[in-house]
Motif scaffolding. Structure first.
Motif, PDB file in Angstrom:
ATOM      1  N   GLU A  45       0.660  -1.517   0.202  1.00 34.34           N
ATOM      2  CA  GLU A  45       0.266  -0.159   0.161  1.00 34.34           C
ATOM      3  C   GLU A  45       0.671   1.123   0.205  1.00 34.34           C
ATOM      4  O   GLU A  45       0.755   1.712  -0.898  1.00 34.34           O
ATOM      5  CB  GLU A  45      -0.913   0.207   0.821  1.00 34.34           C
ATOM      6  CG  GLU A  45      -2.214  -1.114   0.818  1.00 34.34           C
ATOM      7  CD  GLU A  45      -3.237  -1.266   2.597  1.00 34.34           C
ATOM      8  OE1 GLU A  45      -4.108  -1.448   2.458  1.00 34.34           O
ATOM      9  OE2 GLU A  45      -2.369  -0.941   3.128  1.00 34.34           O
ATOM     10  N   GLY A  49       0.310   3.812  -3.023  1.00 34.87           N
ATOM     11  CA  GLY A  49       0.037   5.026  -2.563  1.00 34.87           C
ATOM     12  C   GLY A  49      -1.301   4.890  -2.613  1.00 34.87           C
ATOM     13  O   GLY A  49      -1.670   6.353  -2.359  1.00 34.87           O
ATOM     14  N   TYR A  50      -1.892   4.101  -1.937  1.00 28.93           N
ATOM     15  CA  TYR A  50      -2.974   3.934  -1.624  1.00 28.93           C
ATOM     16  C   TYR A  50      -3.691   2.831  -0.756  1.00 28.93           C
ATOM     17  O   TYR A  50      -2.980   2.046  -1.053  1.00 28.93           O
ATOM     18  CB  TYR A  50      -4.595   4.192  -2.555  1.00 28.93           C
ATOM     19  CG  TYR A  50      -4.347   3.179  -3.958  1.00 28.93           C
ATOM     20  CD1 TYR A  50      -4.795   1.984  -4.001  1.00 28.93           C
ATOM     21  CD2 TYR A  50      -3.014   4.011  -5.062  1.00 28.93           C
ATOM     22  CE1 TYR A  50      -4.773   1.320  -5.399  1.00 28.93           C
ATOM     23  CE2 TYR A  50      -2.899   2.695  -6.152  1.00 28.93           C
ATOM     24  CZ  TYR A  50      -3.733   1.595  -6.164  1.00 28.93           C
ATOM     25  OH  TYR A  50      -4.066   1.192  -7.362  1.00 28.93           O
ATOM     26  N   GLU A  51      -4.869   2.930  -0.353  1.00 28.32           N
ATOM     27  CA  GLU A  51      -5.231   1.718   0.713  1.00 28.32           C
ATOM     28  C   GLU A  51      -5.716   1.367  -0.343  1.00 28.32           C
ATOM     29  O   GLU A  51      -6.781   0.934  -1.276  1.00 28.32           O
ATOM     30  CB  GLU A  51      -6.354   1.829   1.768  1.00 28.32           C
ATOM     31  CG  GLU A  51      -5.624   3.128   2.830  1.00 28.32           C
ATOM     32  CD  GLU A  51      -6.505   2.476   3.770  1.00 28.32           C
ATOM     33  OE1 GLU A  51      -7.978   2.939   3.464  1.00 28.32           O
ATOM     34  OE2 GLU A  51      -6.355   3.108   4.890  1.00 28.32           O
ATOM     35  N   THR A  63     -10.955  -2.212  -1.011  1.00 24.85           N
ATOM     36  CA  THR A  63     -11.169  -1.030  -0.915  1.00 24.85           C
ATOM     37  C   THR A  63     -12.290  -1.515  -2.854  1.00 24.85           C
ATOM     38  O   THR A  63     -11.655  -2.361  -3.068  1.00 24.85           O
ATOM     39  CB  THR A  63     -10.611  -0.116  -1.064  1.00 24.85           C
ATOM     40  OG1 THR A  63      -9.056  -0.459  -1.741  1.00 24.85           O
ATOM     41  CG2 THR A  63      -9.842   0.139   0.494  1.00 24.85           C
ATOM     42  N   ARG A  65     -10.415   0.013  -5.368  1.00 25.81           N
ATOM     43  CA  ARG A  65      -9.130  -0.135  -5.756  1.00 25.81           C
ATOM     44  C   ARG A  65      -8.427  -0.875  -5.332  1.00 25.81           C
ATOM     45  O   ARG A  65      -7.408  -1.221  -6.191  1.00 25.81           O
ATOM     46  CB  ARG A  65      -8.239   1.552  -4.905  1.00 25.81           C
ATOM     47  CG  ARG A  65      -8.633   3.001  -5.520  1.00 25.81           C
ATOM     48  CD  ARG A  65      -8.317   4.010  -5.005  1.00 25.81           C
ATOM     49  NE  ARG A  65      -7.509   5.423  -5.729  1.00 25.81           N
ATOM     50  CZ  ARG A  65      -7.061   6.909  -5.555  1.00 25.81           C
ATOM     51  NH1 ARG A  65      -6.655   6.460  -4.642  1.00 25.81           N
ATOM     52  NH2 ARG A  65      -7.381   6.891  -5.882  1.00 25.81           N
TER      53      ARG A  65
END
Length: 328
Positions: A45, A49-51, A63, A65
């Protein structure tokens, strides 16, 4: 600057969490400790750069994404497995594994008979058959993760070699005690008075089913749609309605408790064989392709289309332009 490649252990940890639904289950699948799996996910992660996961105490869920990313990770991991199998075959001087991608109906309805007809000397020790959506089949072949694919139309793409396109009329599937089962031919208008069971994908067979009802100036008041013919046939066995299904799986499996009858209007089911463009079929896959076509020719009402007749095929897949205007 280019970003460094992602760590394969992190991707494996994420894929395992998505499969198991928990860190504990993922750790058991991978033979790693729970702290190690947790660390791999957090590092992944941080890297992208994102969960990827929602966390609520011990419970986790992907999530949005994360769901999108998982599809890419699955494809990559499958590709790596594919490369390993090919590398092992090269080292052992044996035929590499065959990778086939097919819709579930075409996999069950055509592949078994075709494989049984191919000379065993042309077949490798390992054969992988994936049942996917038609769109998934196309993507697997385009990415070279599959050597050969069978899918319903449309399959237009510059990266694909289309070997042949066949057509067979859809059929009605009914329970044996259904009054319509006593008829030689079932009327679409009669079916509309009952609960209709058919396919869900609006861009493939379902489009032609809906068009047929529109042309007949009727529509079913009750409907169940499903993403596989087998599900539709199972619903019919329970007396839950009359199904309009493709004929490949229905005719091949001959399920007990399901009666098949032709319709009074022709609803074409279109399907074809594809492979990656500019990659000649290996002898074994070429033999399988020929055997699949021979198996398909046994389907009632089967027709083989001339690939040069682009306009005709376009009208069959998408509907004539004047017909589409008439439906508006």
């Amino acid at each position: 600057m280019d970003s460094p490649p992602l760590d394969i252990r992190q991707l494996e940890a994420f894929a395992a969490v998505m499969s198991a639904g928990s860190i504990t289950g993922a750790a058991r699948l991978l033979g790693r400790s729970q702290p190690a799996v947790t660390r791999h996910i957090k590092e992944l992660e941080a890297d992208i750069g994102y969960e990827l996961l929602h966390r609520s105490g011990p419970r986790i869920s992907p999530t949005q994404r994360g769901l999108q990313f998982h599809a890419q990770v699955e494809r990559l991991l499958f590709g790596l497995k594919h490369i390993r199998a090919r590398a092992e075959a090269i080292g052992a001087a044996t035929l590499p594994a065959f990778e086939f991608a097919c819709t579930s109906a075409l996999a069950a309805g055509l592949i078994p008979d075709a494989l049984a007809a191919v000379d065993p000397a042309l077949l490798p020790d390992k054969i992988h058959i994936q049942s996917l959506s038609a769109e998934g089949v196309v993507q697997q072949v385009l990415s070279h993760a599959a050597d050969f694919g069978l899918a319903s139309l449309p399959v237009e793409h510059p990266g694909l070699e289309v070997h042949w396109i066949g057509e067979a009329p859809c059929i009605a599937a009914l329970a044996p005690n259904d009054p319509f089962a006593q008829q030689d031919v079932v009327s679409l208008r009669d079916i509309a008075k009952r609960r209709v069971i058919t396919m869900a994908n609006p861009y493939r067979l379902r489009r032609r089913v809906d068009d047929a009802f529109a042309v007949a100036k009727t529509a079913p008041a009750q409907m169940i749609d499903a993403n596989s013919s087998l599900t539709a046939l199972a619903l019919v066995r329970r007396g839950l309605g009359v199904a309009i299904v493709e004929p490949v799986m229905a005719c091949a499996l001959e399920l007990e408790g399901v009666m098949l009858r032709p319709l009074d209007v022709e609803i074409p089911f279109l399907f074809g064989a594809i492979s990656p463009a500019a990659h000649p079929l290996p002898p074994g896959v070429a033999a399988l392709n020929e055997a699949v076509l021979k198996a398909a020719a046994l389907i009632p009402g089967f027709r083989l289309h001339d690939l040069a007749s682009a306009d005709l095929l376009s009208d069959l897949v998408y509907g004539p332009k004047d017909h589409e205007n008439a439906l508006r």
